[in-house]
Scaffold this active site. Structure first.
Site, PDB file in Angstrom:
ATOM      1  N   GLY A  12     -20.022  10.442   9.510  1.00 56.69           N
ATOM      2  CA  GLY A  12     -18.796  11.115   9.074  1.00 56.69           C
ATOM      3  C   GLY A  12     -18.972  11.826   7.736  1.00 56.69           C
ATOM      4  N   ILE A  14     -17.700  11.309   4.500  1.00 57.95           N
ATOM      5  CA  ILE A  14     -18.106  10.535   3.316  1.00 57.95           C
ATOM      6  C   ILE A  14     -19.350   9.708   3.641  1.00 57.95           C
ATOM      7  CG2 ILE A  14     -17.326   8.930   1.530  1.00 57.95           C
ATOM      8  CD1 ILE A  14     -14.441   9.697   2.289  1.00 57.95           C
ATOM      9  N   ASN A  34     -19.868   5.633  16.399  1.00 58.10           N
ATOM     10  CA  ASN A  34     -19.585   5.866  17.826  1.00 58.10           C
ATOM     11  C   ASN A  34     -19.426   7.361  18.132  1.00 58.10           C
ATOM     12  OD1 ASN A  34     -17.074   6.528  16.863  1.00 58.10           O
ATOM     13  ND2 ASN A  34     -15.939   4.969  18.019  1.00 58.10           N
ATOM     14  N   SER A  36     -17.116   9.323  17.589  1.00 59.99           N
ATOM     15  CA  SER A  36     -15.802   9.731  18.092  1.00 59.99           C
ATOM     16  C   SER A  36     -15.236  10.888  17.279  1.00 59.99           C
ATOM     17  CB  SER A  36     -14.828   8.557  18.072  1.00 59.99           C
ATOM     18  OG  SER A  36     -14.606   8.145  16.744  1.00 59.99           O
ATOM     19  N   PHE A  83     -17.247   2.380   6.695  1.00 60.67           N
ATOM     20  CA  PHE A  83     -16.407   3.588   6.723  1.00 60.67           C
ATOM     21  C   PHE A  83     -15.705   3.753   8.070  1.00 60.67           C
ATOM     22  CE2 PHE A  83     -19.867   5.126   3.854  1.00 60.67           C
ATOM     23  CZ  PHE A  83     -19.098   5.439   2.757  1.00 60.67           C
ATOM     24  N   SER A 127      -7.993   3.477   0.189  1.00 56.51           N
ATOM     25  CA  SER A 127      -7.407   4.765  -0.172  1.00 56.51           C
ATOM     26  C   SER A 127      -6.308   4.581  -1.208  1.00 56.51           C
ATOM     27  CB  SER A 127      -6.816   5.370   1.103  1.00 56.51           C
ATOM     28  OG  SER A 127      -5.955   6.426   0.807  1.00 56.51           O
ATOM     29  N   TYR A 152      -1.673   4.435   9.774  1.00 62.22           N
ATOM     30  CA  TYR A 152      -2.991   4.596   9.143  1.00 62.22           C
ATOM     31  C   TYR A 152      -3.000   3.931   7.766  1.00 62.22           C
ATOM     32  CZ  TYR A 152      -6.377   6.691   6.027  1.00 62.22           C
ATOM     33  OH  TYR A 152      -7.340   6.850   5.059  1.00 62.22           O
ATOM     34  N   LYS A 156      -5.049   0.334   6.048  1.00 59.26           N
ATOM     35  CA  LYS A 156      -5.799   0.174   4.793  1.00 59.26           C
ATOM     36  C   LYS A 156      -5.261  -1.028   4.011  1.00 59.26           C
ATOM     37  CE  LYS A 156      -8.683   3.570   5.257  1.00 59.26           C
ATOM     38  NZ  LYS A 156     -10.081   3.267   5.604  1.00 59.26           N
ATOM     39  N   PHE A 181      -9.307   8.649  -4.045  1.00 55.81           N
ATOM     40  CA  PHE A 181      -8.231   9.624  -4.149  1.00 55.81           C
ATOM     41  C   PHE A 181      -8.554  10.719  -3.119  1.00 55.81           C
ATOM     42  CE2 PHE A 181      -7.218   6.693  -7.234  1.00 55.81           C
ATOM     43  CZ  PHE A 181      -5.866   6.810  -7.450  1.00 55.81           C
ATOM     44  N   LEU A 203      -6.005  19.659   2.768  1.00 54.86           N
ATOM     45  CA  LEU A 203      -5.866  20.956   2.089  1.00 54.86           C
ATOM     46  C   LEU A 203      -7.145  21.802   2.069  1.00 54.86           C
ATOM     47  CD1 LEU A 203      -4.142  22.911   0.432  1.00 54.86           C
ATOM     48  CD2 LEU A 203      -4.720  21.595  -1.602  1.00 54.86           C
ATOM     49  N   ARG A 298       6.181  18.972   3.342  1.00 57.30           N
ATOM     50  CA  ARG A 298       5.669  18.203   4.485  1.00 57.30           C
ATOM     51  C   ARG A 298       6.222  16.786   4.377  1.00 57.30           C
ATOM     52  NH1 ARG A 298      -0.799  17.485   5.246  1.00 57.30           N
ATOM     53  NH2 ARG A 298      -0.554  16.274   3.337  1.00 57.30           N
TER      54      ARG A 298
HETATM   55  C1  UD1 Z   1      -3.811  12.617   2.955  1.00 58.69           C
HETATM   56  C2  UD1 Z   1      -3.343  11.307   3.563  1.00 58.69           C
HETATM   57  C3  UD1 Z   1      -4.052  10.166   2.904  1.00 58.69           C
HETATM   58  C4  UD1 Z   1      -5.537  10.332   2.996  1.00 58.69           C
HETATM   59  C5  UD1 Z   1      -5.931  11.674   2.358  1.00 58.69           C
HETATM   60  C6  UD1 Z   1      -7.401  11.923   2.515  1.00 58.69           C
HETATM   61  C7  UD1 Z   1      -0.992  11.787   4.123  1.00 58.69           C
HETATM   62  C8  UD1 Z   1       0.424  11.385   3.890  1.00 58.69           C
HETATM   63  N1  UD1 Z   1      -1.911  11.155   3.392  1.00 58.69           N
HETATM   64  O1  UD1 Z   1      -3.363  12.666   1.645  1.00 58.69           O
HETATM   65  O2  UD1 Z   1      -3.667   8.962   3.522  1.00 58.69           O
HETATM   66  O3  UD1 Z   1      -6.176   9.286   2.319  1.00 58.69           O
HETATM   67  O4  UD1 Z   1      -5.227  12.709   3.009  1.00 58.69           O
HETATM   68  O5  UD1 Z   1      -7.801  13.034   1.793  1.00 58.69           O
HETATM   69  O6  UD1 Z   1      -1.284  12.628   4.935  1.00 58.69           O
HETATM   70  N2  UD1 Z   1      -1.233  20.800   1.620  1.00 58.69           N
HETATM   71  C9  UD1 Z   1      -0.709  22.065   1.802  1.00 58.69           C
HETATM   72  N3  UD1 Z   1      -1.045  22.742   2.933  1.00 58.69           N
HETATM   73  C10 UD1 Z   1      -1.880  22.233   3.876  1.00 58.69           C
HETATM   74  C11 UD1 Z   1      -2.414  20.943   3.683  1.00 58.69           C
HETATM   75  C12 UD1 Z   1      -2.068  20.245   2.549  1.00 58.69           C
HETATM   76  O7  UD1 Z   1       0.044  22.563   0.955  1.00 58.69           O
HETATM   77  O8  UD1 Z   1      -2.127  22.904   4.897  1.00 58.69           O
HETATM   78  C13 UD1 Z   1      -0.899  20.046   0.398  1.00 58.69           C
HETATM   79  C14 UD1 Z   1      -0.170  18.745   0.675  1.00 58.69           C
HETATM   80  O9  UD1 Z   1       1.214  18.949   0.701  1.00 58.69           O
HETATM   81  C15 UD1 Z   1      -0.619  17.906  -0.507  1.00 58.69           C
HETATM   82  C16 UD1 Z   1      -2.020  18.421  -0.844  1.00 58.69           C
HETATM   83  O10 UD1 Z   1      -2.101  19.700  -0.222  1.00 58.69           O
HETATM   84  O11 UD1 Z   1       0.204  18.143  -1.591  1.00 58.69           O
HETATM   85  C17 UD1 Z   1      -3.121  17.529  -0.319  1.00 58.69           C
HETATM   86  O12 UD1 Z   1      -2.892  17.281   1.050  1.00 58.69           O
HETATM   87  P1  UD1 Z   1      -3.949  16.498   1.951  1.00 58.69           P
HETATM   88  O13 UD1 Z   1      -5.292  17.112   1.804  1.00 58.69           O
HETATM   89  O14 UD1 Z   1      -3.378  16.411   3.316  1.00 58.69           O
HETATM   90  O15 UD1 Z   1      -4.049  15.062   1.284  1.00 58.69           O
HETATM   91  P2  UD1 Z   1      -2.909  13.975   0.945  1.00 58.69           P
HETATM   92  O16 UD1 Z   1      -1.598  14.389   1.473  1.00 58.69           O
HETATM   93  O17 UD1 Z   1      -2.983  13.698  -0.497  1.00 58.69           O
END
Ligand code: UD1
Length: 344
Positions: A12, A14, A34, A36, A83, A127, A152, A156, A181, A203, A298
């Site tokens: 994977g 990480i 696996n 997956s 992991f 996490s 999920y 954890k 983080f 993101l 979201r």
């Molecule tokens: C998510 C998971 C968390 C996991 C982490 C792994 C949730 C609620 N939490 O966290 O359990 O450990 O990923 O990295 O999903 N954003 C946008 N547009 C996008 C995607 C994201 O604006 O298309 C923003 C989100 O609103 C957020 C930030 O980007 O503010 C980070 O989002 P994301 O990468 O999904 O991570 P987390 O939400 O922090």
């Protein structure tokens, strides 16, 4: 003789970067995966970087028989980095049983194997999700654990409790729980990186795909939060930095230096970065435009979270070092490599 480490989920995102850092640090790595949510070709990437091909077992850690057989075959093992888990927050809401079964059964099997095969240390990937919406930032390890907002996230939390309870029975091995983080980036060689399946939920993979034209535009989820620019704030940690923390954690246990049966460490940079800041830094780092539009919030998103990594800095001797710009440039190089290979 080199110490041997079992890396579950080693193909994977990480896991593969951790495999590279463990090999660089002189460990002998055995991967259980696996496949997956990963590809066996990741092992070729690891070999290209380190010159060493890790041993690989295509097994599911929920299959205790297969796990025990592989342990028997491999001989003495010093530690496990666990992991292997399902990690899509949204999917977990629709398939909770799958998540509880996969993530917890595999954990329990690996813990029992750690005891039965006389390992020294067990590293678990947890996490910052366990902190929920924190009362204050930066968050340290003593911050209260908040009720999970998804199955999920709950896996954890429960996993941390299972480890704690098992260690209380007086087992012979130590455990270190690492609370990540937001891990991002890719290896600078562009031989390994993140391989999101389908539409990315996190993101940076989305930013990369929008920059490449695979997605029309990034949706920024909300600009009306109570933050400097209105977008959510996170602690983005480079995957190589993160991988190195696993080496520090294993060294500590293998060398018998643990102070507690179970230790907890936050792995972050200590700095909060907003969605807009991340997008702008990406454009600066790569010179590539990211089309985006602001949409509604979201559901379930946390306004602001970033970690206090002092405990890991002081005790593990670990510190995040890669500048954000470099991390983003590495992620982009990997995205370009995927295009060259015709993967996406
Ligand atoms: C998510 C998971 C968390 C996991 C982490 C792994 C949730 C609620 N939490 O966290 O359990 O450990 O990923 O990295 O999903 N954003 C946008 N547009 C996008 C995607 C994201 O604006 O298309 C923003 C989100 O609103 C957020 C930030 O980007 O503010 C980070 O989002 P994301 O990468 O999904 O991570 P987390 O939400 O922090």
């Amino acid at each position: 003789m080199k110490n041997k480490i079992v890396l579950t989920g080693g193909c994977g995102f990480i896991g593969s970067h951790t495999c590279v850092e463990l090999q660089n640090a002189g460990y002998d790595v055995v991967i259980f995966d696996n496949l997956s949510n990963s590809e066996a070709s990741v092992i070729d990437g690891i070999e290209k970087i380190t010159g060493i091909r890790p041993a690989f077992y295509q097994i599911d850690c929920t299959d205790k028989g297969a796990v025990y057989q592989a342990f028997q075959q491999e001989g003495p093992i010093a530690g496990v980095v666990h992991f292997a888990a399902s990690k899509a927050v949204g999917e977990s809401v629709h398939k909770p049983i799958l998540y509880y079964r996969n993530n917890l059964t595999s954990l329990m099997n690996m813990l029992e194997a750690a005891q039965d095969f006389h390992l020294k240390g067990f590293v678990f990937s947890s996490s910052c999700t366990v902190y929920g919406e924190p009362d204050s930032v930066p968050v340290d390890e003593t911050a209260p654990i908040k009720p999970a907002t998804s199955p999920y996230g709950n896996t954890k939390q429960i996993a941390e409790e299972i480890i704690q309870d098992y260690e209380h029975t007086g087992v012979d091995f130590n455990a270190i729980i690492l609370r990540y983080f937001n891990p991002i980036g890719a290896h600078p060689s562009a031989e390994i990186g993140e391989l999101p399946r389908g539409v990315p939920q996190n993101l940076l993979p989305y930013v990369c795909q929008a920059a490449m034209g695979i997605r029309k535009e990034l949706s920024v989820f909300g600009d009306d939060y109570n933050t400097a620019d209105g977008s959510c704030v996170r602690d983005y940690i480079d995957v190589i930095d993160l991988a190195k923390a696993h080496v520090c954690a294993l060294n500590r246990m293998v060398e018998g230096k643990s102070a507690e049966k179970v230790e907890y460490y936050n792995l972050g940079t200590g700095h909060g970065v907003s969605v807009f800041e991340l997008v702008n830094t990406f454009m600066e780092a790569t010179g590539v435009k990211v089309p985006y539009k602001v949409v509604g919030r979201r559901e379930g998103d946390i306004e602001r979270i970033y970690g206090n990594p002092s405990h890991a800095n002081e005790v593990l001797g670990w510190k995040a070092a890669v500048p954000l710009k470099e991390t983003l440039a590495n992620a982009w190089r990997w995205q370009e490599k995927l295009r060259e290979k015709g993967v996406m």
